[in-house]
Design a protein around this motif. Structure first.
Motif, PDB file in Angstrom:
ATOM      1  N   SER A 107     -64.267 -39.569 -12.947  1.00 58.15           N
ATOM      2  CA  SER A 107     -63.830 -40.951 -13.183  1.00 58.15           C
ATOM      3  C   SER A 107     -64.662 -41.930 -12.375  1.00 58.15           C
ATOM      4  O   SER A 107     -65.069 -42.982 -12.874  1.00 58.15           O
ATOM      5  CB  SER A 107     -62.343 -41.119 -12.823  1.00 58.15           C
ATOM      6  N   LEU A 108     -64.892 -41.594 -11.107  1.00 55.77           N
ATOM      7  CA  LEU A 108     -65.697 -42.478 -10.257  1.00 55.77           C
ATOM      8  C   LEU A 108     -67.096 -42.667 -10.823  1.00 55.77           C
ATOM      9  O   LEU A 108     -67.644 -43.776 -10.810  1.00 55.77           O
ATOM     10  CB  LEU A 108     -65.776 -41.918  -8.833  1.00 55.77           C
ATOM     11  N   LEU A 167     -53.845 -47.708  -8.718  1.00 59.09           N
ATOM     12  CA  LEU A 167     -52.422 -47.738  -8.422  1.00 59.09           C
ATOM     13  C   LEU A 167     -51.795 -46.357  -8.581  1.00 59.09           C
ATOM     14  O   LEU A 167     -52.436 -45.411  -9.036  1.00 59.09           O
ATOM     15  CB  LEU A 167     -51.749 -48.754  -9.345  1.00 59.09           C
ATOM     16  N   GLU A 168     -50.532 -46.253  -8.227  1.00 59.62           N
ATOM     17  CA  GLU A 168     -49.849 -44.958  -8.288  1.00 59.62           C
ATOM     18  C   GLU A 168     -49.191 -44.713  -9.626  1.00 59.62           C
ATOM     19  O   GLU A 168     -49.187 -43.592 -10.143  1.00 59.62           O
ATOM     20  CB  GLU A 168     -48.802 -44.876  -7.168  1.00 59.62           C
ATOM     21  N   GLN A 222     -57.115 -45.812  -2.116  1.00 64.38           N
ATOM     22  CA  GLN A 222     -57.773 -46.718  -1.169  1.00 64.38           C
ATOM     23  C   GLN A 222     -59.291 -46.605  -1.277  1.00 64.38           C
ATOM     24  O   GLN A 222     -60.009 -47.623  -1.262  1.00 64.38           O
ATOM     25  CB  GLN A 222     -57.328 -46.397   0.255  1.00 64.38           C
ATOM     26  N   GLU A 223     -59.779 -45.380  -1.433  1.00 64.45           N
ATOM     27  CA  GLU A 223     -61.223 -45.138  -1.533  1.00 64.45           C
ATOM     28  C   GLU A 223     -61.815 -45.828  -2.769  1.00 64.45           C
ATOM     29  O   GLU A 223     -62.866 -46.462  -2.695  1.00 64.45           O
ATOM     30  CB  GLU A 223     -61.494 -43.636  -1.599  1.00 64.45           C
ATOM     31  N   VAL A 224     -61.120 -45.702  -3.904  1.00 61.04           N
ATOM     32  CA  VAL A 224     -61.598 -46.305  -5.155  1.00 61.04           C
ATOM     33  C   VAL A 224     -61.646 -47.825  -5.036  1.00 61.04           C
ATOM     34  O   VAL A 224     -62.618 -48.474  -5.413  1.00 61.04           O
ATOM     35  CB  VAL A 224     -60.703 -45.888  -6.343  1.00 61.04           C
ATOM     36  N   THR A 225     -60.579 -48.389  -4.496  1.00 61.97           N
ATOM     37  CA  THR A 225     -60.509 -49.849  -4.354  1.00 61.97           C
ATOM     38  C   THR A 225     -61.576 -50.368  -3.400  1.00 61.97           C
ATOM     39  O   THR A 225     -62.230 -51.382  -3.672  1.00 61.97           O
ATOM     40  CB  THR A 225     -59.107 -50.269  -3.872  1.00 61.97           C
ATOM     41  N   ILE A 261     -61.301 -52.902 -15.714  1.00 59.26           N
ATOM     42  CA  ILE A 261     -61.200 -51.481 -15.374  1.00 59.26           C
ATOM     43  C   ILE A 261     -60.060 -51.273 -14.381  1.00 59.26           C
ATOM     44  O   ILE A 261     -59.985 -51.955 -13.353  1.00 59.26           O
ATOM     45  CB  ILE A 261     -62.515 -50.955 -14.781  1.00 59.26           C
ATOM     46  N   LEU A 262     -59.179 -50.346 -14.698  1.00 55.76           N
ATOM     47  CA  LEU A 262     -58.058 -49.989 -13.829  1.00 55.76           C
ATOM     48  C   LEU A 262     -58.067 -48.481 -13.619  1.00 55.76           C
ATOM     49  O   LEU A 262     -58.676 -47.745 -14.399  1.00 55.76           O
ATOM     50  CB  LEU A 262     -56.722 -50.391 -14.471  1.00 55.76           C
ATOM     51  N   ALA A 263     -57.376 -48.018 -12.593  1.00 51.67           N
ATOM     52  CA  ALA A 263     -57.290 -46.578 -12.339  1.00 51.67           C
ATOM     53  C   ALA A 263     -55.963 -46.238 -11.686  1.00 51.67           C
ATOM     54  O   ALA A 263     -55.293 -47.109 -11.117  1.00 51.67           O
ATOM     55  CB  ALA A 263     -58.451 -46.127 -11.455  1.00 51.67           C
TER      56      ALA A 263
END
Length: 278
Positions: free
Chosen positions: A14-15, A53-54, A42-45, A31-33
């Motif tokens: 995904s990344l 988000l969760e 946190q790493e993605v953001t 783009i959302l994840a």
């Protein structure tokens, strides 16, 4: 107007896709994840500036395209969780989960859905991948274009006319990188046994593999012709090729790829047992 894409699961693939989309100019706000891990979110953001988000359902509800990037064993509960959202939105669903058939994904989503199933490979992680794609009849031409554009962010893409062809794609490009790693591993080991140091044997092996692949990709000649062009009569290359042929390398490769294809079929059967038994 660019569609909003939601990546369900923010793993390495995904990344890579998100990074490729951003590099190609895709709007960041489209783009959302999601990911169950707080550290990963946190790493993605932080690294991409993309909201991660969760909640799968709340995040997917904002999207036109839902890309399923969870482990195959997690796909059933995730699809059932997203079923109402997909139905309400009429969203395009793209799966990069290995070995799970579209019929099972549709069943878990509660019925007919626009689904594109893909088979990427690990070089997609460095945007040098080869991905096979299959679309169900519910997928429109514009949705096919959207799916292709997303997966092309990780490398080359090819469409196959039948879903069963993805089992062959698995045997070629899905599992294929490991075949080349094995061949390079053997070449390096032979080079060292013949007298080169490890670093020299490794670099020569890897660069040779890279150069040969680049030539094959960019040349108008097919692989057989390219091989013939570097095989001088009674030369060093011919002696090596003759040794491969004496040991029937072609039959070994065919047998290995057939085994990979057969395993892809049996894995899909195993992963779809809930659907098949219902």
């Amino acid at each position: 107007m660019d569609s909003t894409i939601c990546f369900i699961g923010a793993g390495n693939m995904s990344l890579s896709l998100m990074g490729g989309l951003l590099a190609s100019g895709y709007p960041k706000d489209k783009i959302l994840a999601t990911d169950p891990s707080a550290d990963r979110r946190q790493e993605v953001t932080q690294s991409l500036g993309i909201p991660c988000l969760e909640s799968n359902t709340e995040t997917a509800a904002q999207a036109d395209i839902i890309l399923l990037a969870v482990k195959p064993q997690q796909l059933e509960p995730v699809c059932k969780e997203l079923a109402d959202t997909v139905k309400a939105k009429g969203a395009l669903v793209i799966s990069i989960a290995a070995g799970v058939r579209t019929s099972d994904i549709a069943f878990w989503l509660g019925g007919e859905a626009a689904i594109v199933r893909t088979m990427p490979n690990t070089p997609a992680l460095i945007r040098s991948g080869a991905t096979g794609l299959f679309a169900t009849s519910a997928v429109s031409d514009s949705q096919k274009d959207q799916a292709e554009n997303i997966l092309r962010a990780a490398g080359l893409t090819v469409w196959v006319p039948q879903e069963s062809d993805l089992d062959i794609v698995t045997a070629i490009s899905g599992s294929g990188p490991a075949y080349y790693f094995l061949f390079m591993e053997a070449m390096q080991a032979a080079g060292q046994k013949l007298g080169l140091d490890e670093s020299t044997a490794r670099l020569l092996t890897i660069q040779t593999a890279f150069g040969a692949s680049k030539m094959a990709l960019e040349s108008p000649d097919d692989c057989a012709t390219l091989r013939q062009k570097v095989t001088s009569p009674n030369g060093t290359t011919e002696k090596a090729i003759q040794t491969f042929e004496q040991h029937d390398l072609r039959a070994i490769i065919e047998e290995a790829m057939t085994a990979a294809k057969d395993r892809a079929i049996s894995l899909a059967d195993e992963l779809g047992t809930t659907h098949n038994n219902s």
